[in-house]
Design an enzyme around this catalytic site. Structure first.
Site, PDB file in Angstrom:
ATOM      1  N   SER A   1       3.219   1.669  -3.423  1.00  0.00           N
ATOM      2  CA  SER A   1       1.880   2.122  -3.155  1.00  0.00           C
ATOM      3  C   SER A   1       1.446   3.309  -4.024  1.00  0.00           C
ATOM      4  CB  SER A   1       1.765   2.535  -1.685  1.00  0.00           C
ATOM      5  OG  SER A   1       2.633   3.627  -1.411  1.00  0.00           O
TER       6      SER A   1
ATOM      7  N   LYS B   1      -0.490  12.069  -5.346  1.00  0.00           N
ATOM      8  CA  LYS B   1      -0.884  10.907  -4.559  1.00  0.00           C
ATOM      9  C   LYS B   1      -1.790  11.390  -3.434  1.00  0.00           C
ATOM     10  CE  LYS B   1       1.326   6.969  -2.205  1.00  0.00           C
ATOM     11  NZ  LYS B   1       2.629   6.378  -1.847  1.00  0.00           N
TER      12      LYS B   1
ATOM     13  N   SER C   1       7.916   2.790  -2.873  1.00  0.00           N
ATOM     14  CA  SER C   1       6.625   3.113  -3.486  1.00  0.00           C
ATOM     15  C   SER C   1       6.626   4.130  -4.623  1.00  0.00           C
ATOM     16  CB  SER C   1       5.649   3.583  -2.421  1.00  0.00           C
ATOM     17  OG  SER C   1       5.178   2.470  -1.729  1.00  0.00           O
TER      18      SER C   1
HETATM   19  N1  GLN Z   1       5.763  -1.927   0.057  1.00  0.00           N
HETATM   20  C1  GLN Z   1       6.312  -1.242   1.163  1.00  0.00           C
HETATM   21  C2  GLN Z   1       5.343  -1.244   2.309  1.00  0.00           C
HETATM   22  O1  GLN Z   1       4.273  -1.735   2.148  1.00  0.00           O
HETATM   23  C3  GLN Z   1       6.701   0.147   0.793  1.00  0.00           C
HETATM   24  C4  GLN Z   1       5.563   1.069   0.719  1.00  0.00           C
HETATM   25  C5  GLN Z   1       5.965   2.492   0.476  1.00  0.00           C
HETATM   26  O2  GLN Z   1       7.076   2.773   0.014  1.00  0.00           O
HETATM   27  N2  GLN Z   1       5.082   3.390   0.818  1.00  0.00           N
HETATM   28  O3  GLN Z   1       5.605  -0.775   3.364  1.00  0.00           O
END
Ligand code: GLN
Length: 490
Positions: free
Chosen positions: A153, A78, A177
């Site tokens: 994400s 990532k 995510s």
């Molecule tokens: N969807 C959540 C957020 O936008 C989690 C994102 C993540 O785990 N990086 O904060």
């Protein structure tokens, strides 16, 4: 089998027996990326020369009979994990040309284990989002159906594993995510216990919630990757100094003892959540029955704070983000708007140009929640909810070894469906973010396809540092359902 289809375990066996070389494996994947990634958009940066160079080095070691857990295996990262000499953008315009001087601890560990870094994957900007539509560069499409999101994400990593554009990948999970995109793309994803994996060199979103973890084809590969990336790191003050077991033993444990004696809690608040898709409900029931068939005893538990978890998370995460992202000011690194007449204008212009809409929204929300006069009403209250969530889990784990639930209320939604409605998007995290608030580990394991042929995963959670329980139960489910070789036609 084609080289791109191999799991880590299979690729390692093939490489060690010299059935093929690491260069051949890397080339097979690079060709596939070249052909397919135009339609998927899983990657931000590919450095073929660097990948081939490391593969050539790995082949030399293999020829000498040397062995390492990931020797010659192509792994995607990532794009918020710092990689020395390779651009690390966090999918943000503000870091578009940022090339780190050092490797994140996990990246050093992967390299030490012989891995080949095949590329950096797309994501929601600074990991803020649930669909990878918030990338500052391009969206990623779900390999199972290009009209749908891959989740987020870590959508690029999950799509790359699902579409067989890498052998395995790393993602990060602040509120779901890793697990949610893994579920949406039909692959396995683990968020380890907070502190299990070093965060040094991971560009922070919300430091008290972020964890790095594997996204893989199957549970065995997740165990193999965990063995490589877990461990105490003095460079990260929150890294836990605990012993790291051999995670693959949890799988052997299933082979010898099945899941007999295991107790699984089902949070009653989760199943009464509004908007739970009937296919998700059906496949959850099926997964539950499958686990029961393997000897797991089911019991109802209660996580009373479920209703407040999303609200508390979306105060805490943006608060930490507003502080963490203050460093991107155009002075030290990254983008700088040079048309400003003074320093304050330079800050404003740089941030307005460099950060996307969602990141700006989080910075504003977080700054507001932390400001004098509001701190107690918002941030203070959210941290109290967080403590109660932790207590809920503590009580629940007095009665059970694992907790099971869906990963997300629906299968992957359509591209564009939720992007203009941040609240609906935030609510899709309801099942995953409590584990981050409590620092607990969680896994997503594929449990079937919806009627529209979109993958759906089962989430398994356990108490701190009990990843072996997740792996054992997840492996049991996977081996019984036999879905691990399914991948999208493309
Ligand atoms: N969807 C959540 C957020 O936008 C989690 C994102 C993540 O785990 N990086 O904060």
């Amino acid at each position: 089998m084609n080289l791109h289809e191999l799991t880590i375990q299979q690729a390692r066996a093939g490489l060690e027996q010299r059935d093929f070389s690491s260069v051949e494996l890397v080339n097979a994947l690079l060709e596939r990326i070249e052909k397919l990634d135009r339609n998927i958009g899983a990657y931000i940066t590919i450095d073929p020369d660097a990948a081939i160079y490391s593969a050539t080095e790995a082949d030399k070691f293999l020829a000498k009979g040397e062995r390492a857990p990931l020797l010659g295996i192509p792994i995607a990262l990532k794009d918020l994990l710092c990689t020395k000499g390779i651009k690390t953008t966090c999918a943000s315009r503000i870091l578009e040309n940022f090339v780190p001087e050092y490797d994140a601890t996990v990246v050093s560990m992967l390299k030490k284990a012989g891995a080949v870094i095949i590329g950096k994957t797309n994501m929601d900007e600074f990991a803020m989002g649930s669909s990878t539509e918030n990338s500052g560069f391009h969206i990623t499409r779900n390999p199972w159906n290009p009209e749908h999101v891959p989740g987020g994400s870590s959508g690029g990593s999950a799509a790359a594993v699902s579409a067989r554009l890498c052998t395995a990948a790393l993602g990060t999970d602040t509120g779901g995510s890793i697990r949610q995109p893994a579920s949406h793309c039909g692959v396995v994803g683990i968020k380890p216990t907070y502190g299990r994996v070093s965060r040094y060199g991971l560009v922070s979103y919300a430091s008290s919630l972020d964890q790095i973890g594997p996204i893989t084809r199957d549970v065995m590969d997740s165990a193999i990757l965990l063995n490589v990336i877990c461990g105490h790191d003095p460079s990260d003050s929150t890294s836990a100094d605990v012993t790291v077991p051999d995670f693959t033993c949890a799988l052997t444990e299933f082979e010898t003892n099945g899941l007999k004696g295991m107790k699984a809690g089902i949070p009653k608040e989760f199943l009464s959540v509004k908007g739970l898709d009937p296919d998700v409900e059906k496949l959850f029931a099926h997964a539950k029955k499958t686990l029961e068939g393997l000897g797991v005893e089911m019991l109802e538990i209660s996580l009373p704070q479920t209703d407040y978890a999303v609200a508390a998370y979306y105060v805490i995460a943006p608060s930490e983000a507003s502080s963490n992202l203050a460093r991107f000011d155009g002075v030290r690194y990254g983008l700088r708007d040079s048309n400003a007449k003074d320093l304050v204008e330079m800050y404003k212009k740089t941030k307005s140009r460099g950060f996307g809409a969602e990141v700006q929204r989080r910075i504003i929300t977080g700054t507001y929640a932390l400001s004098a006069g509001y701190y107690d009403a918002y941030y203070g209250r959210a941290t109290r909810v967080r403590a109660m969530i932790r207590d809920d889990f503590k009580k629940a784990f007095e009665k059970c070894d694992i907790i099971i639930s869906p990963v997300a209320p629906t299968p992957a939604f359509k591209i564009g469906e939720n992007i203009d409605d941040p609240l609906t998007m935030y609510l899709t995290d309801i099942f995953t973010l409590s584990t981050n608030m409590a620092g607990l580990p969680g896994i997503s394991v594929p449990c079937g396809l919806s009627r529209t042929r979109l993958p759906i995963g089962l989430q398994i959670m356990a108490t701190h540092f009990n990843e072996p329980a997740l792996l054992r139960a997840g492996y049991g489910l996977e081996q019984t359902l036999g879905l691990q070789d399914k991948f999208p036609d493309m």
